[in-house]
Design an enzyme around this catalytic site. Structure first.
Site, PDB file in Angstrom:
ATOM      1  N   ASP A   5       0.785  -1.240   0.000  1.00 36.33           N
ATOM      2  CA  ASP A   5       0.000   0.000   0.000  1.00 36.33           C
ATOM      3  C   ASP A   5       0.816   1.290   0.000  1.00 36.33           C
ATOM      4  OD1 ASP A   5      -1.944  -1.903   0.171  1.00 36.33           O
ATOM      5  OD2 ASP A   5      -2.779  -1.232   2.073  1.00 36.33           O
ATOM      6  N   LYS A  21      -6.758  -4.940  -3.493  1.00 30.73           N
ATOM      7  CA  LYS A  21      -7.410  -5.560  -2.332  1.00 30.73           C
ATOM      8  C   LYS A  21      -8.432  -4.592  -1.743  1.00 30.73           C
ATOM      9  CE  LYS A  21      -3.711  -4.270   0.953  1.00 30.73           C
ATOM     10  NZ  LYS A  21      -4.452  -3.559   1.993  1.00 30.73           N
ATOM     11  N   CYS A  46      -2.271  -2.876   7.626  1.00 31.93           N
ATOM     12  CA  CYS A  46      -2.218  -3.671   6.391  1.00 31.93           C
ATOM     13  C   CYS A  46      -1.006  -4.595   6.336  1.00 31.93           C
ATOM     14  CB  CYS A  46      -2.245  -2.747   5.184  1.00 31.93           C
ATOM     15  SG  CYS A  46      -3.838  -1.906   4.995  1.00 31.93           S
TER      16      CYS A  46
END
Length: 214
Positions: free
Chosen positions: A4, A116, A149
């Site tokens: 991310d 995702k 995450c």
């Protein structure tokens, strides 16, 4: 595993910045991750990027009363914004400036990009199948944020019998902490105890460059 490193998390005008959070810890990750990726590509490693992103109608963000949807409301999930480059964009919505990987770490041909819609990159994505097809068993993690995450994906990797290695200087946290508490350090401790291993990027780069030279 580059988790991310996208505009919403690490760029001015992105989700975290618009929410008033200090994004400098994530911005500081860019140079060491760039060095690591250069060494990894020379050594022939597979590079996997993840992006947390949703459909523009948020149909994959859970019901209105789901924890995921509720917790992201304060972050303005789905909000229409004008990106710094002048394009019309939306917070945490795919195919927009907001969810693009930061330019300094942009994926290259041959890299894998996983979209995702929850914290873990294994949840309802093809990641596990991609890794098993290539007979991967060790995953090196960088990115943000450490306790959300990154940790979510590391735990799911461990449950699937992969060997996760989290780089301490290539992961970062934005959750406010005082001198006695650090989500970053707490996650690293949990990983070291039960979920995998941690390391410094310099040591990994040295090993990768030696392997590439060999």
């Amino acid at each position: 595993m580059v988790i991310d490193m996208q505009n919403d998390f690490g760029s001015r005008g992105g989700m975290f910045d618009l929410a008033g959070l200090d994004i400098s810890p994530i911005q500081c990750l860019v140079p060491p991750i760039a060095l690591l990726l250069e060494a990894a590509r020379k050594a022939g490693l597979l590079i996997v990027y993840t992006r947390q992103e949703h459909n523009s109608d948020l149909s994959d963000a859970g019901n209105d009363d789901s924890a995921h949807r509720i917790k992201h409301r304060s972050m303005n999930i789905g909000r229409a914004v004008t990106a710094p480059d002048g394009s019309e964009s939306m917070v945490l919505v795919r195919d927009t400036w907001n969810t693009a990987i930061v330019p300094e770490l942009a994926p290259q041909p041959g890299d894998v990009v996983i979209s995702k819609h929850r914290y873990s990159a294994f949840f309802e994505t093809p990641l596990d199948a991609i890794l098993r097809t290539r007979r991967m068993n060790t995953l090196i993690f960088v990115g943000a944020t450490t306790s959300i995450c990154v940790e979510s994906t590391v735990r799911d990797a461990t449950f699937r019998d992969y060997r996760p290695v989290v780089l301490r200087d290539c992961t970062a946290e934005l959750i406010a902490a005082d001198a006695a508490r650090s989500n970053h350090e707490a996650t690293l401790l949990a990983i070291e105890l039960l979920f995998g291993w941690t390391a410094e990027s310099g040591d990994v780069i040295q090993s990768l460059l030696a392997e590439a030279a060999g």
